[in-house]
Design an enzyme around this catalytic site. Structure first.
Site, PDB file in Angstrom:
ATOM      1  N   HIS A  22       0.809  -1.222   0.000  1.00  0.00           N
ATOM      2  CA  HIS A  22       0.000   0.000   0.000  1.00  0.00           C
ATOM      3  C   HIS A  22       0.838   1.266   0.000  1.00  0.00           C
ATOM      4  O   HIS A  22       0.287   2.363  -0.051  1.00  0.00           O
ATOM      5  CB  HIS A  22      -0.935   0.019   1.218  1.00  0.00           C
ATOM      6  CG  HIS A  22      -2.149  -0.813   1.029  1.00  0.00           C
ATOM      7  ND1 HIS A  22      -2.137  -2.183   1.180  1.00  0.00           N
ATOM      8  CD2 HIS A  22      -3.418  -0.474   0.673  1.00  0.00           C
ATOM      9  CE1 HIS A  22      -3.340  -2.646   0.932  1.00  0.00           C
ATOM     10  NE2 HIS A  22      -4.138  -1.645   0.615  1.00  0.00           N
ATOM     11  N   TYR A  41      -9.539   8.374   2.088  1.00  0.00           N
ATOM     12  CA  TYR A  41      -9.559   6.930   2.294  1.00  0.00           C
ATOM     13  C   TYR A  41      -8.382   6.541   3.173  1.00  0.00           C
ATOM     14  O   TYR A  41      -7.229   6.841   2.850  1.00  0.00           O
ATOM     15  CB  TYR A  41      -9.470   6.243   0.928  1.00  0.00           C
ATOM     16  CG  TYR A  41      -9.831   4.777   0.878  1.00  0.00           C
ATOM     17  CD1 TYR A  41     -10.034   4.006   2.008  1.00  0.00           C
ATOM     18  CD2 TYR A  41      -9.946   4.154  -0.352  1.00  0.00           C
ATOM     19  CE1 TYR A  41     -10.366   2.670   1.921  1.00  0.00           C
ATOM     20  CE2 TYR A  41     -10.274   2.809  -0.461  1.00  0.00           C
ATOM     21  CZ  TYR A  41     -10.475   2.071   0.685  1.00  0.00           C
ATOM     22  OH  TYR A  41     -10.797   0.745   0.588  1.00  0.00           O
ATOM     23  N   TRP A  76      -5.915  -5.419  -8.633  1.00  0.00           N
ATOM     24  CA  TRP A  76      -5.491  -5.173  -7.255  1.00  0.00           C
ATOM     25  C   TRP A  76      -5.965  -6.303  -6.342  1.00  0.00           C
ATOM     26  O   TRP A  76      -5.200  -6.797  -5.510  1.00  0.00           O
ATOM     27  CB  TRP A  76      -6.025  -3.824  -6.765  1.00  0.00           C
ATOM     28  CG  TRP A  76      -5.599  -3.499  -5.365  1.00  0.00           C
ATOM     29  CD1 TRP A  76      -6.362  -3.586  -4.229  1.00  0.00           C
ATOM     30  CD2 TRP A  76      -4.314  -3.046  -4.936  1.00  0.00           C
ATOM     31  NE1 TRP A  76      -5.637  -3.215  -3.134  1.00  0.00           N
ATOM     32  CE2 TRP A  76      -4.377  -2.879  -3.544  1.00  0.00           C
ATOM     33  CE3 TRP A  76      -3.132  -2.769  -5.606  1.00  0.00           C
ATOM     34  CZ2 TRP A  76      -3.285  -2.445  -2.793  1.00  0.00           C
ATOM     35  CZ3 TRP A  76      -2.045  -2.333  -4.860  1.00  0.00           C
ATOM     36  CH2 TRP A  76      -2.138  -2.176  -3.469  1.00  0.00           C
ATOM     37  N   TRP A  77      -7.211  -6.709  -6.523  1.00  0.00           N
ATOM     38  CA  TRP A  77      -7.717  -7.823  -5.711  1.00  0.00           C
ATOM     39  C   TRP A  77      -6.869  -9.069  -5.908  1.00  0.00           C
ATOM     40  O   TRP A  77      -6.550  -9.768  -4.945  1.00  0.00           O
ATOM     41  CB  TRP A  77      -9.174  -8.113  -6.043  1.00  0.00           C
ATOM     42  CG  TRP A  77     -10.147  -7.101  -5.537  1.00  0.00           C
ATOM     43  CD1 TRP A  77      -9.919  -6.050  -4.701  1.00  0.00           C
ATOM     44  CD2 TRP A  77     -11.536  -7.055  -5.851  1.00  0.00           C
ATOM     45  NE1 TRP A  77     -11.074  -5.350  -4.481  1.00  0.00           N
ATOM     46  CE2 TRP A  77     -12.081  -5.949  -5.171  1.00  0.00           C
ATOM     47  CE3 TRP A  77     -12.363  -7.833  -6.651  1.00  0.00           C
ATOM     48  CZ2 TRP A  77     -13.442  -5.620  -5.253  1.00  0.00           C
ATOM     49  CZ3 TRP A  77     -13.713  -7.507  -6.733  1.00  0.00           C
ATOM     50  CH2 TRP A  77     -14.234  -6.411  -6.047  1.00  0.00           C
TER      51      TRP A  77
END
Length: 104
Positions: A22, A41, A76-77
């Site tokens: 991240h 976020y 991304w998942w």
């Protein structure tokens, strides 16, 4: 803005790798989030339980939901699924939280 919060988790021993992936997130993913009305976020880690607490402000629920079908999100998942529990579609297992208090 619509405030949303949800919890996820990270597999034991994978906390540092989760943090590394991240920092920073892919620019393409960040742009996708912004294009879909995502603001402010944050994801926080509880070190003892490995629970992830996410907070996000969105402009619209439909636009938020549409992120899941983007190429950037799908990739991304797949990139993250070895680090955390996931659903059959590859999305992270997440539980929405109900807001009970807010102060500006």
């Amino acid at each position: 803005m619509i405030r949303k919060a949800f919890v996820m988790s990270v597999h034991p021993g994978r906390e540092q790798e989760y943090r590394r992936r991240h920092n920073p997130i892919w620019l393409e993913l960040e742009e996708t989030l912004r294009e879909h009305g995502v603001h402010n976020y944050s994801i926080f880690l509880h070190p003892q339980t490995r629970q992830l607490f996410a907070y996000v402000e969105i402009e619209d629920e439909a636009r938020w939901d549409a992120i899941a079908s983007t190429d950037a999100c799908q990739r991304w998942w797949q990139h993250m699924k070895d680090l955390m529990p996931t659903n059959a579609d590859g999305s992270p297992e997440a539980t929405d939280l109900v807001e009970v208090f807010h102060m500006d």
